[in-house]
Design a protein around this motif. Structure first.
Motif, PDB file in Angstrom:
ATOM      1  N   MET A 158       5.438  10.392  -8.791  1.00 55.98           N
ATOM      2  CA  MET A 158       5.038  10.655 -10.171  1.00 55.98           C
ATOM      3  C   MET A 158       4.291  11.978 -10.300  1.00 55.98           C
ATOM      4  N   VAL A 159       3.432  12.277  -9.318  1.00 56.16           N
ATOM      5  CA  VAL A 159       2.697  13.554  -9.337  1.00 56.16           C
ATOM      6  C   VAL A 159       3.667  14.721  -9.235  1.00 56.16           C
ATOM      7  N   ILE A 160       4.641  14.594  -8.330  1.00 62.52           N
ATOM      8  CA  ILE A 160       5.615  15.678  -8.156  1.00 62.52           C
ATOM      9  C   ILE A 160       6.448  15.865  -9.412  1.00 62.52           C
ATOM     10  N   ILE A 161       6.854  14.750 -10.033  1.00 56.13           N
ATOM     11  CA  ILE A 161       7.630  14.826 -11.263  1.00 56.13           C
ATOM     12  C   ILE A 161       6.900  15.636 -12.326  1.00 56.13           C
ATOM     13  N   SER A 162       5.591  15.419 -12.414  1.00 56.46           N
ATOM     14  CA  SER A 162       4.804  16.094 -13.450  1.00 56.46           C
ATOM     15  C   SER A 162       4.722  17.602 -13.228  1.00 56.46           C
ATOM     16  N   ARG A 163       5.035  18.044 -11.997  1.00 53.86           N
ATOM     17  CA  ARG A 163       4.923  19.467 -11.671  1.00 53.86           C
ATOM     18  C   ARG A 163       6.270  20.172 -11.586  1.00 53.86           C
ATOM     19  N   ILE A 194       0.829  -1.206   0.000  1.00 49.34           N
ATOM     20  CA  ILE A 194       0.000   0.000   0.000  1.00 49.34           C
ATOM     21  C   ILE A 194       0.864   1.256   0.000  1.00 49.34           C
ATOM     22  N   PHE A 195       1.810   1.312   0.932  1.00 47.93           N
ATOM     23  CA  PHE A 195       2.626   2.521   1.048  1.00 47.93           C
ATOM     24  C   PHE A 195       3.660   2.623  -0.076  1.00 47.93           C
ATOM     25  N   PHE A 196       4.104   1.484  -0.582  1.00 52.91           N
ATOM     26  CA  PHE A 196       5.005   1.479  -1.737  1.00 52.91           C
ATOM     27  C   PHE A 196       4.335   2.157  -2.933  1.00 52.91           C
ATOM     28  N   ALA A 197       3.109   1.734  -3.229  1.00 52.33           N
ATOM     29  CA  ALA A 197       2.385   2.293  -4.370  1.00 52.33           C
ATOM     30  C   ALA A 197       2.062   3.767  -4.156  1.00 52.33           C
ATOM     31  N   ALA A 198       1.659   4.117  -2.913  1.00 49.21           N
ATOM     32  CA  ALA A 198       1.301   5.505  -2.626  1.00 49.21           C
ATOM     33  C   ALA A 198       2.504   6.433  -2.771  1.00 49.21           C
ATOM     34  N   ALA A 199       3.653   5.997  -2.240  1.00 48.24           N
ATOM     35  CA  ALA A 199       4.857   6.831  -2.324  1.00 48.24           C
ATOM     36  C   ALA A 199       5.287   7.021  -3.769  1.00 48.24           C
ATOM     37  N   PHE A 200       5.251   5.934  -4.541  1.00 55.47           N
ATOM     38  CA  PHE A 200       5.658   6.043  -5.939  1.00 55.47           C
ATOM     39  C   PHE A 200       4.699   6.929  -6.724  1.00 55.47           C
ATOM     40  N   ALA A 201       3.394   6.806  -6.425  1.00 57.07           N
ATOM     41  CA  ALA A 201       2.401   7.653  -7.092  1.00 57.07           C
ATOM     42  C   ALA A 201       2.629   9.122  -6.756  1.00 57.07           C
TER      43      ALA A 201
END
Length: 286
Positions: free
Chosen positions: A114-119, A104-111
Motif C-alpha cells: 500500500m505504501v509503494i502504491i501511494s508513491r 504478522i508477515f501477511f499484514a506487513a507485506a500488504f502494508a
C-alpha cells in the motif's frame, strides 16, 4: 444466457487473432494443476492462511517491479519467496503459532504494498489485472515461464513427497526422526509462492487462494489417499478453470471471479453428493 456456444468457444481458441484467449486458457489450466497439487498439502496441514499471505506478499513485489519497469512476475516471485522464507524461519519457535507468524508477515507485506502504491504514479490503472485477473494479460513468455515453473514444482514434489507427507502428518515426530522440518517448510512455502505467482495473471492475487484451497478441499471429500487427492484436485482445478474462462468469455464476466465461482459450485455439488456416493460404495463393498 450464453451468447457463445461451446463449439464457438473452441473455434475462437483456434482463431489466430484471438491468441490471447488460448494463452489465457493454457495459463489457467497450468496454474490450476499446480495449485491443485500444492493445495492438498495446504488443506491437510490446515494452513490455508499461508496461501492468502503469500498471495498478498507478492503485492509489493509487483509494485516495485512496475516502478522499476522490470518484470512484474519476477518482482512478485522475489517478494513472495522472501515472505515465505521469513514465515518458515520465524514459525520454528514453539512459542509462536504458525498462523500468528503468517498473520504478522501477511499484514506487513500488504502494508508495504500500500505504501509503494501511494508513491507510484499510474499503478492502479496498469496493474488492476494482477489484482482481479485478466484474459488479455497472458503473454507467450508468461505461459512459457508458467509451464516451466509448474513442471519444476511438480518434479520437486515427487522428489521430496515422502518427507513432506511426514511433516504434514506429524511435525514433532518428523523432527524426532531427523527430518529437516525447516527446509521442508521453506520448500512448501516456496511451492505455494510459485503457484500463486503463475496464477495472478488469470485469477488475480485477491482470488488465487480459492485456486489453492477449493479443488483440494473438494478432492478431500472423495478420497483418503494423498496421491489420489492430488490427481482429483488437479483435475477439478483444470476443469473448473476451463469452464470458468468459457463462461467469462461467453457472458462477458471477470475471468478470475468466474473461475472461482465455478470451482465453488463444483465443491457444493460434491459436498451434497459425497454422502450418497460413500453410501453406495459401502453397499457395493458388502
Amino acid at each position: 444466457m450464453l451468447d457463445i456456444s461451446l463449439l464457438d468457444f473452441f473455434h475462437d481458441l483456434t482463431n489466430p487473432q484471438l491468441g490471447f484467449l488460448l494463452r489465457a486458457v493454457g495459463m489457467s489450466v497450468v496454474a490450476a494443476v499446480v495449485c491443485g497439487i500444492i493445495g492438498c498439502y495446504v488443506v491437510l496441514r490446515g494452513v490455508a492462511f499461508i496461501g492468502d499471505a503469500v498471495s498478498h506478499a507478492v503485492f509489493p513485489g509487483l509494485a516495485i517491479a512496475f516502478a522499476l519497469q522490470g518484470s512484474v512476475l519476477l518482482g512478485g516471485a522475489v517478494a513472495g519467496a522472501t515472505v515465505a522464507l521469513l514465515i518458515a524461519a520465524f514459525s520454528q519457535r514453539r512459542q509462536l503459532r504458525e498462523d500468528s507468524v503468517i498473520g504478522i508477515f501477511f499484514a506487513a507485506a500488504f502494508a508495504l504494498g500500500m505504501v509503494i502504491i501511494s508513491r507510484v504514479e499510474g499503478y492502479t490503472a496498469s496493474l488492476t489485472s494482477f489484482l482481479f485477473g485478466s484474459l488479455t494479460g497472458v503473454s507467450r513468455t508468461d505461459l512459457t515461464i508458467g509451464l516451466g515453473v509448474s513442471l519444476l514444482v511438480i518434479a520437486a514434489v515427487i522428489a521430496i513427497g515422502p518427507q513432506l507427507n511426514a511433516v504434514c502428518l506429524d511435525r514433532e515426530t518428523a523432527r524426532a526422526m531427523g527430518i529437516p522440518v525447516l527446509l521442508l517448510d521453506a520448500a512448501l512455502y516456496l511451492f505455494i509462492t510459485a503457484a500463486v505467482v503463475i496464477s495472478v495473471r488469470t485469477v488475480g492475487n485477491i482470488l488465487v487462494l480459492a485456486l489453492l484451497i477449493t479443488p483440494a478441499a473438494t478432492a478431500r471429500m472423495l478420497t483418503n489417499t494423498l496421491q489420489h487427492m492430488m490427481l482429483i484436485s488437479a483435475g477439478i482445478g483444470a476443469a473448473g478453470s476451463f469452464i470458468g474462462i468459457y463462461l467469462a468469455w461467453a457472458i462477458d464476466l471477470p475471468a478470475g471471479a468466474t473461475i472461482v465461482l465455478t470451482l465453488t459450485v463444483i465443491f457444493l455439488l460434491i459436498w451434497a453428493l459425497s454422502p450418497l456416493m460413500h453410501s453406495a460404495f459401502r453397499k457395493e463393498s458388502h
